[in-house]
Design an enzyme around this catalytic site. Structure first.
Site, PDB file in Angstrom:
ATOM      1  N   ASP A 181      23.595  48.438 -14.057  1.00 56.26           N
ATOM      2  CA  ASP A 181      23.506  49.865 -14.358  1.00 56.26           C
ATOM      3  C   ASP A 181      24.704  50.196 -15.248  1.00 56.26           C
ATOM      4  OD1 ASP A 181      22.856  52.710 -14.004  1.00 56.26           O
ATOM      5  OD2 ASP A 181      24.704  52.695 -12.819  1.00 56.26           O
TER       6      ASP A 181
ATOM      7  N   ASP B  52      26.256  53.750 -16.154  1.00 56.78           N
ATOM      8  CA  ASP B  52      27.187  54.799 -15.746  1.00 56.78           C
ATOM      9  C   ASP B  52      27.498  54.704 -14.260  1.00 56.78           C
ATOM     10  OD1 ASP B  52      27.093  55.850 -18.376  1.00 56.78           O
ATOM     11  OD2 ASP B  52      25.209  56.852 -17.888  1.00 56.78           O
TER      12      ASP B  52
END
Length: 493
Positions: free
Chosen positions: A329, A331
């Site tokens: 992922d 952020d």
């Protein structure tokens, strides 16, 4: 209270509605029922309204019952998953006994239900009826088998290389036991009627020899003892085929004695095999004809499928195999989370990100990023803004082998936005690996859920935005990226 769901793979046989009607009449109902439709997409949708049960129908894609069961349990969120075959019948009170069976200490990974095969009265059973009756003594058969969901996550579920309902349940049980999980037999039971089959069914089921070859490739020559499978007759089939080969070779080479010896050996072995199948049966004209014809063909098909399986599965390792790719992922995992960031100057890697990515790259793993960017769909940033931020992440930590971005908002109902599987599946395809060979590293529950939906593995690295229930529900949790990498590299072995 024990939370449980039911998963039923099916190819649309009419007996499915009988099973679901039985389940609807139980005194206790599961939290959810998942029917995985493993027919081709061209088939009309299943109509299950007459069963009186709320059912979630999931597409299986025609990949076989092992993959279908994985699809079902990954959609569930309960502590226990009860697997049922679509051709069993549930007696009254089955759910009461199931709940009693599920009251187990944590070390118990799974509880099997007993299988009862009804016998025909007034005559001895046919070969096919005896074969079906063998389910009564089968170890860990998923005709009625309940597993803890956490255990299935730990071992990667069923091995999807098994394309038919044969050996996939024994292989899963073997992997679970190797992790220290204990399997027990409960008090509940199901009835398993004998299906009507055609003349050549005993020949058709020899395709399972290819699956035996997979088990041998993974676990060695003692796989039957390890998987608690009964001894087979393959050595005799090989001898039968060898004598037939001797007869043919002797004839072609003009070696009459060799040809006669081979023919005599083939006739003797075939006659012995046929009699062993005829003697305990009803000995009707139809049954004798069936046993005689199939006994002549069956050894050749058994050897053919075993050879085919040996070639296909040579070098195979235990499911799900070593990790070959890692998807991050963006952020909150690789870089500090700046809501709807469209400014590359605001990209700041989290502590340890550069070292973590470098270690994985040095280990030869393919790397990618899967990220939801709903700011595009909300009109807060442009696609070019998001691309510029991604490019800055690539400059600081990359380059990554693939970027998969979802620009949609939740209301769009897309299949790519995490927790859906789309981004993970697309990334795996782009990297040339299977989803089960991928680990998704993220900081919130939707990252874990996307991995689960795609059939991938996951590691949750919590931060200040991670909810406590997300940590509790994650199968694997690491305090930081460095520890997450340690866990991934361990799975590479």
């Amino acid at each position: 209270m024990t939370r449980w769901s039911v998963v039923v793979p099916t190819v649309g046989r009419p007996c499915l509605t009988d099973l679901l009607s039985d389940l609807a009449r139980q005194p206790n109902r599961p939290e959810a029922v998942y029917v995985v439709d493993d027919r081709s997409a061209a088939q009309p949708p299943l109509d299950l309204t007459a069963t009186g049960l709320d059912v979630v129908v999931l597409p299986g894609g025609g990949r076989g019952p092992a993959a279908a069961r994985n699809t079902g349990w990954r959609a569930a969120s309960t502590e226990w998953i009860a697997f049922l075959d679509d051709d069993v019948r549930l007696p009254d009170g089955w759910s009461d006994l199931l709940l009693e069976d599920l009251r187990q200490p944590d070390r118990v990974a799974a509880v099997q239900g007993r299988i009862v095969v009804p016998r025909a009265s007034g005559r001895r059973p046919t070969d096919w009826e005896r074969s079906t009756a063998g389910l009564e003594g089968a170890k860990w058969a998923t005709a009625d088998m309940a597993y803890r969901r956490s255990v299935l996550e730990q071992v990667g579920g069923f091995d999807e290389r098994f394309p038919r309902a044969y050996r996939e349940d024994a292989e899963l049980a073997l992997r679970v036991r190797r992790t220290g999980g204990r399997l027990v037999v409960g008090e509940r039971f199901v009835n398993h009627p004998v299906r009507q089959e055609n003349f050549w069914v005993s020949v058709r089921v020899q395709r399972g020899n290819a699956d035996d070859a997979l088990l041998r490739a993974i676990y060695g020559k003692h796989w039957r003892e390890l998987a608690e499978c009964p001894p087979g007759r393959f050595k005799w089939h090989l001898a039968t085929v060898s004598t037939a080969g001797l007869a043919v070779a002797g004839t072609l080479l003009g070696r009459r004695r060799a040809a006669a010896a081979g023919l005599a050996g083939w006739l003797a072995l075939t006659a012995d095999f046929a009699w062993r199948r005829i003697a305990p049966g009803p000995r009707t004209k139809d049954e004798v004809q069936r046993m005689t014809a199939t006994s002549a063909v069956l050894p050749f098909m058994a050897v053919w499928h075993r050879t085919r399986g040996w070639w296909r599965h040579r070098g195979s390792t235990a499911w799900p195999g070593p990790v070959r790719a890692v998807l991050f992922d963006r952020d909150g995992t690789l870089v500090h989370d700046v809501p709807y960031n469209g400014d590359p100057a605001k990209v700041v890697p989290v502590d340890g990100a550069e070292e973590a990515v470098s270690r994985l790259r040095a280990a030869g793993l393919r790397l990618g990023v899967v990220t939801n960017q709903s700011g595009i769909g909300r009109g807060l940033i442009s696609a070019d803004d998001a691309a510029a931020v991604n490019q800055r992440v690539d400059e600081l930590l990359g380059p990554f082998d693939t970027w998969q971005l979802c620009p949609h908002v939740e209301a769009d109902g897309c299949t790519c936005r995490k927790p859906a599987a789309g981004l993970v599946i697309s990334a795996a395809e782009r990297l040339g690996v299977r989803p089960e060979q991928v680990v998704v590293v993220g900081d919130i529950g939707s990252d874990v859920a996307a991995a689960r939906a795609a059939g991938a593995r996951s590691v949750l690295v919590p931060n200040g935005k991670t909810r406590p229930e997300e940590v509790e529900q994650a199968a694997v949790v690491a305090p930081d990226l460095g520890t997450a990498v340690d866990l991934v590299l361990e799975q590479c072995r």
